[in-house]
Design a protein around this motif. Structure first.
Motif, mmCIF file in Angstrom:
data_model
loop_
_atom_site.group_PDB
_atom_site.id
_atom_site.type_symbol
_atom_site.label_atom_id
_atom_site.label_comp_id
_atom_site.label_asym_id
_atom_site.label_seq_id
_atom_site.Cartn_x
_atom_site.Cartn_y
_atom_site.Cartn_z
ATOM 1 N N ARG A 261 0.831 -1.210 0.000
ATOM 2 C CA ARG A 261 0.000 0.000 0.000
ATOM 3 C C ARG A 261 0.867 1.263 0.000
ATOM 4 O O ARG A 261 0.652 2.197 0.774
ATOM 5 C CB ARG A 261 -0.948 -0.012 1.199
ATOM 6 C CG ARG A 261 -1.911 -1.190 1.184
ATOM 7 C CD ARG A 261 -2.880 -1.153 2.335
ATOM 8 N NE ARG A 261 -3.790 -2.299 2.315
ATOM 9 C CZ ARG A 261 -4.747 -2.525 3.197
ATOM 10 N NH1 ARG A 261 -4.925 -1.657 4.201
ATOM 11 N NH2 ARG A 261 -5.521 -3.582 3.109
ATOM 12 N N ALA A 262 1.828 1.250 -0.895
ATOM 13 C CA ALA A 262 2.770 2.364 -0.983
ATOM 14 C C ALA A 262 2.221 3.462 -1.893
ATOM 15 O O ALA A 262 1.463 3.182 -2.827
ATOM 16 C CB ALA A 262 4.110 1.870 -1.511
ATOM 17 N N PRO A 263 2.604 4.706 -1.633
ATOM 18 C CA PRO A 263 2.067 5.844 -2.390
ATOM 19 C C PRO A 263 2.761 6.019 -3.734
ATOM 20 O O PRO A 263 3.614 6.889 -3.916
ATOM 21 C CB PRO A 263 2.345 7.033 -1.464
ATOM 22 C CG PRO A 263 3.610 6.631 -0.754
ATOM 23 C CD PRO A 263 3.521 5.143 -0.562
ATOM 24 N N ALA A 264 2.388 5.183 -4.690
ATOM 25 C CA ALA A 264 3.062 5.203 -5.988
ATOM 26 C C ALA A 264 2.109 4.791 -7.089
ATOM 27 O O ALA A 264 1.109 4.116 -6.856
ATOM 28 C CB ALA A 264 4.272 4.273 -5.959
ATOM 29 N N THR A 265 2.466 5.196 -8.309
ATOM 30 C CA THR A 265 1.720 4.821 -9.509
ATOM 31 C C THR A 265 2.695 4.250 -10.525
ATOM 32 O O THR A 265 3.769 4.825 -10.752
ATOM 33 C CB THR A 265 1.005 6.038 -10.123
ATOM 34 O OG1 THR A 265 0.133 6.617 -9.150
ATOM 35 C CG2 THR A 265 0.210 5.646 -11.362
ATOM 36 N N VAL A 266 2.340 3.127 -11.146
ATOM 37 C CA VAL A 266 3.168 2.516 -12.184
ATOM 38 C C VAL A 266 2.612 2.889 -13.551
ATOM 39 O O VAL A 266 1.408 2.742 -13.812
ATOM 40 C CB VAL A 266 3.209 0.986 -12.041
ATOM 41 C CG1 VAL A 266 4.013 0.352 -13.175
ATOM 42 C CG2 VAL A 266 3.797 0.587 -10.694
ATOM 43 N N HIS A 267 3.498 3.364 -14.427
ATOM 44 C CA HIS A 267 3.139 3.688 -15.805
ATOM 45 C C HIS A 267 3.846 2.685 -16.709
ATOM 46 O O HIS A 267 5.067 2.765 -16.897
ATOM 47 C CB HIS A 267 3.566 5.120 -16.154
ATOM 48 C CG HIS A 267 3.003 6.154 -15.232
ATOM 49 N ND1 HIS A 267 1.814 6.805 -15.479
ATOM 50 C CD2 HIS A 267 3.458 6.634 -14.043
ATOM 51 C CE1 HIS A 267 1.560 7.658 -14.491
ATOM 52 N NE2 HIS A 267 2.546 7.571 -13.605
#
Length: 209
Positions: A116-122
């Motif tokens: 539940r880490a504050p990140a987004t994968v593109h």
């Protein structure tokens, strides 16, 4: 675990035991996935903690106040996932991870979901994300490309005022020299706390000639 906490606090002084636990769990997840997909050189897997995790974690201490981070070519999560787990303890922080390899992007998403880490994968090419990722404070890249290519890839964000923290090996001075005919920039060299043959290049105020 106390030895690892001490090692981690050598590079990120205020890190919590909860973050340490996340990083150790990520190490185990990485080892598990590495049995089926190539996330890192097999020769380095027995040194995963120091060579990859601690080496990535040290970047946070160079910009502890940065709110928005961007990691280019995240691969198996170094430094992107490590930074995401550190940022998790700081409200309002976020990191975007760009990785075009679909199998690696799937691993990154699995790890981020688990912790539940504050990140987004593109999951796309770096060149296609400039309009999607807005105003990062810090751009990171590790073992991705030559410095000249990194500056080209990161130029949309650098031109808007972002600062780069690029990890480089022993040939970094040659890469710097090769850039000087095409780019002007402010540079601070930080010796790596993990590998004395490596540096972190802090680059800002980038302009193309």
């Amino acid at each position: 675990m106390s030895d690892r906490l001490a090692e981690l606090r050598d590079v990120v002084p205020d890190v919590s035991r909860e973050t340490l636990a996340d990083l150790i769990a990520f190490e185990a997840l990485f080892q598990k996935w590495s049995k089926s997909i190539n996330l890192a050189s097999p020769a380095t897997l027995d040194q995963l903690w120091s060579r990859h995790i601690l080496d990535s974690a040290q970047l946070f201490s160079l910009a502890p106040g940065a709110q928005r981070w961007l990691d280019l070519g995240s691969g198996g999560g170094f430094p992107g996932i490590v930074l995401a787990l550190i940022l998790k303890a700081h409200d309002g922080r976020h990191i975007d991870l760009v990785e075009s390899n679909m199998k690696k992007a799937a691993f990154l998403r699995t790890a981020l979901g688990q912790f539940r880490a504050p990140a987004t994968v593109h999951a796309q090419r770096i060149e296609d994300t400039a309009s999607l990722i807005k105003d990062p404070d810090i751009i990171t890249a590790r073992a991705l490309a030559s410095l000249n290519d990194l500056l080209r890839l990161a130029q949309p964000w650098l031109a808007a005022g972002a600062t780069a923290l690029f990890q480089k090996g022993r040939d970094y001075r040659r890469e710097i020299d090769e850039c000087r005919d095409a780019w002007t920039f402010d540079l601070v060299e930080h010796r790596s706390a993990i590998d004395q043959d490596s540096v972190i290049l802090q680059i800002s105020n980038v302009q193309r000639y």
